[in-house]
Motif scaffolding. Structure first.
Motif, PDB file in Angstrom:
ATOM      1  N   HIS A  48      10.526 -22.242 -22.378  1.00  0.00           N
ATOM      2  CA  HIS A  48      10.139 -21.760 -21.053  1.00  0.00           C
ATOM      3  C   HIS A  48      11.267 -22.078 -20.084  1.00  0.00           C
ATOM      4  O   HIS A  48      11.747 -23.212 -20.027  1.00  0.00           O
ATOM      5  CB  HIS A  48       8.853 -22.442 -20.590  1.00  0.00           C
ATOM      6  N   PHE A  80      12.740 -22.061 -16.095  1.00  0.00           N
ATOM      7  CA  PHE A  80      12.365 -22.076 -14.685  1.00  0.00           C
ATOM      8  C   PHE A  80      13.624 -22.067 -13.828  1.00  0.00           C
ATOM      9  O   PHE A  80      14.633 -22.668 -14.187  1.00  0.00           O
ATOM     10  CB  PHE A  80      11.551 -23.334 -14.350  1.00  0.00           C
ATOM     11  N   ASP A 116      10.609 -20.956  -8.669  1.00  0.00           N
ATOM     12  CA  ASP A 116      10.115 -19.942  -9.610  1.00  0.00           C
ATOM     13  C   ASP A 116       8.629 -19.646  -9.387  1.00  0.00           C
ATOM     14  O   ASP A 116       7.808 -20.561  -9.280  1.00  0.00           O
ATOM     15  CB  ASP A 116      10.329 -20.445 -11.047  1.00  0.00           C
ATOM     16  N   HIS A 153       5.943 -17.581 -13.686  1.00  0.00           N
ATOM     17  CA  HIS A 153       5.295 -18.095 -14.902  1.00  0.00           C
ATOM     18  C   HIS A 153       3.802 -17.736 -14.907  1.00  0.00           C
ATOM     19  O   HIS A 153       3.127 -17.765 -13.863  1.00  0.00           O
ATOM     20  CB  HIS A 153       5.463 -19.616 -14.981  1.00  0.00           C
TER      21      HIS A 153
END
Length: 614
Positions: free
Chosen positions: A492, A494, A498, A501
């Protein structure tokens, strides 16, 4: 290997047409171990007339290139009144395999003779060896011209070895996009071709221990492509070998993809692939890059054979984790085992000194290169010396080193000096370094950002605006900070602030909880890290949304608290994020391992392994 098909055809033609080419003759060729037996066989071949035939001539040329002098080998070649393209290819291959510039020159001379010969034409077996010779100076410049000759003389589709050699050549000169274009033209890539493109991405994504390179380079994208290509390779049912796994393991290390990398290690063991020093070195780097220093050393200790490459990898592992003394002990052990250090050994050893402030020891290793080991210091060694002095606050000494070194300093050295000037507040040297960097690398945003940050930390906002305007006028954009975190085998990413997500709401709720608990522990945000002329309250908000904080918040939601949180950041961690991460490790009773652009930080129980020296 490249000429196997040609050799096979010539061998059987020879057996059918010459009664002297029998088993005893073949055995004599195979049993040649020194120059004396070689000369005996050569004499017999002249007597029987075998020297006039292609296959036996090719065999003795290969043997001569290994056992005899170059002049003797060329004398044998000159005895062929009408050498075939197979003979030319054999000699070119043997000359380029020795990787000596004088012999490479002769190989290209032979190639020119082929081009000017009325009855000869290069074939699929001519080019791979020549492309191999073009991987280093001064022959790099001929690679593109050879490519045009491939297009001119060979019929599509080319032999797999020609395609692989083209891929390798372009990857070595940093043209990965061209390598990928060539790969995409191949309908059914074989193992050699898959390995070529995987190695192209992996080679260009390599992370060097002396992490003073530009932040504008996207190592992550290249490494992700290796993983993606490997998945495509598996779907094509081509079975990986050791070369494949070295590329995959290296990419997993660059990404910090611990789950995928351990799968690759298990695959090596399950498929009984050879744990040679290439795979061993790749695995040491992988575990070190994932923050598992103990596993890296365990693997190093269990390797049946350890060479200089393995030692270099392990010394580097200790260095980037801030274990300078252990790195120096391993250097001593390497010497005791009779292994001579090379250029890379000295780089990683000086890096180890730099990360823990062992300035005098680092300078001693630099001085010992030529005296004790016969190694001439190169640009990268001077880069380590500048970094070593600069980190320790000896910025004027670092600047003097750059000014008086025997070769012209490159952008990496000036950038290291600029970084040191920024950390220690030496504006004069910082401006000097940027002046050189804007000439060498006018398009790299990180250079301007470092000086802009220095001005901002001194509240010189007009100068900040001037530098930012300069960037805008040149069309230069700052590379945003990003953080990668692996949870349940998935990566994942970022960026600052951000909001993309899927678990955005949960992440920001956890972020609020983190900020509240940090305040309860008395944390005061270091707002000088926010490099904009805004109010203090706004600066505190800006700090809260740095990419590593979002990654930590997500990891606290998504992972078991007993598992370490592993984060990879593309930039140097800021002092405020470093401070709060120490507190978070204590508040949430979890271990957090952060790999930034320079080194590793192991946060546990409110402390960091770097001891605040980074």
């Amino acid at each position: 290997c490249l000429c196997a098909t040609e050799a096979y055809n010539h061998f059987h033609s020879m057996k059918a047409t010459n009664p002297f080419f029998n088993k005893p003759t073949l055995q004599l060729l195979q049993q040649c171990k020194n120059i004396d037996t070689l000369k005996q066989v050569h004499a017999q071949m002249i007597t029987t007339g075998l020297i006039l035939h292609t296959y036996p001539l090719s065999r003795i040329l290969l043997l001569s290139s290994t056992l005899a002098t170059l002049s003797y080998t060329l004398a044998i070649f000159s005895q062929a009144s009408h050498p075939t393209i197979f003979i030319y290819n054999t000699l070119i291959t043997s000359l380029t395999s020795h990787q000596q510039n004088d012999q490479t020159h002769i190989a290209f001379s032979l190639y020119c003779r082929i081009l000017t010969h009325t009855n000869l034409k290069p074939n699929d077996f001519t080019y791979p060896s020549l492309f191999k010779a073009c991987r280093s100076h001064p022959w790099l410049q001929y690679g593109r011209a050879l490519h045009t000759h491939v297009l001119k003389f060979l019929e599509p589709s080319y032999d797999h070895f020609v395609q692989a050699s083209l891929l390798n050549f372009y990857s070595i000169i940093g043209k990965v996009s061209i390598s990928r274009y060539l790969f995409d033209q191949i309908s059914h890539p074989d193992l050699a071709t898959w390995n070529s493109i995987l190695s192209a991405y992996a080679r260009n994504a390599s992370v060097h221990c002396n992490a003073i390179s530009s932040d504008d380079i996207d190592d992550t994208g290249l490494s992700l492509e290796v993983v993606s290509l490997f998945n495509d390779m598996q779907k094509s049912l081509v079975r990986p070998n050791e070369v494949t796994m070295v590329a995959l393991i290296g990419a997993c290390g660059n990404l910090g993809a611990f789950g995928q990398g351990t799968w690759a290690h298990a695959y090596v063991l399950k498929r009984s692939l050879k744990l040679n020093h290439y795979i061993g070195t790749a695995l040491i780097d992988f575990y070190a890059n994932c923050g598992c220093l103990g596993l890296a050393f365990q693997l190093f200790d269990q390797l049946p054979e350890r060479d200089t490459f393995c030692y270099n990898a392990m010394i580097r592992a200790f260095a980037i984790h801030g274990h300078g003394n252990e790195a120096l002990e391993l250097f001593k052990k390497m010497n005791l085992e009779g292994l001579l250090p090379d250029d890379v050994t000295m780089v990683v050893t000086m890096c180890a000194c730099s990360h823990v402030g062992l300035v005098d020891q680092g300078c001693k290793y630099f001085d010992s290169m030529k005296v004790e080991y016969g190694l001439e210091p190169k640009l990268e060694h001077y880069g380590c010396l500048v970094d070593l002095l600069g980190r320790a606050g000896r910025v004027k000494e670092a600047e003097e080193t750059v000014r008086t070194m025997p070769m012209k300093p490159n952008a990496i050295l000036w950038r290291s000096l600029l970084g040191a000037a920024r950390v220690h507040g030496n504006l004069e040297i910082g401006e000097l370094a940027l002046a050189h960097l804007t000439q060498l690398e006018p398009e790299i945003s990180g250079n301007y950002v470092l000086l802009s940050n220095m001005y901002a930390s001194m509240n010189r906002w007009d100068d900040v605006k001037r530098v930012r305007k300069l960037m805008k006028d040149h069309g230069i954009h700052k590379v945003p900070g990003s953080s990668l975190v692996e949870t349940n085998g998935a990566m994942h990413e970022f960026i600052i602030g951000d909001k993309t997500h899927p678990q955005l709401e949960e992440i920001y709720l956890k972020l609020e909880d983190m900020n509240r608990r940090l305040q309860e522990y008395g944390h005061m945000p270091r707002t000088k890290e926010v490099l904009f002329d805004i109010e203090e309250e706004e600066k505190e908000d800006a700090l809260s949304y740095h990419s590593e904080r979002l990654a930590i918040a997500f990891a606290l939601i998504a992972t078991d608290s007993s598992s370490p949180i592993r984060i990879i950041k593309n930039l140097r961690v800021c002092s405020d994020c470093h401070s709060i991460t120490k507190l978070i490790s204590k508040i949430y009773d979890t271990e957090i391992i952060v790999r930034d652009r320079n080194r590793f930080h192991h946060f546990k129980e409110g402390a960091c392994s770097c001891l605040d020296y980074w």
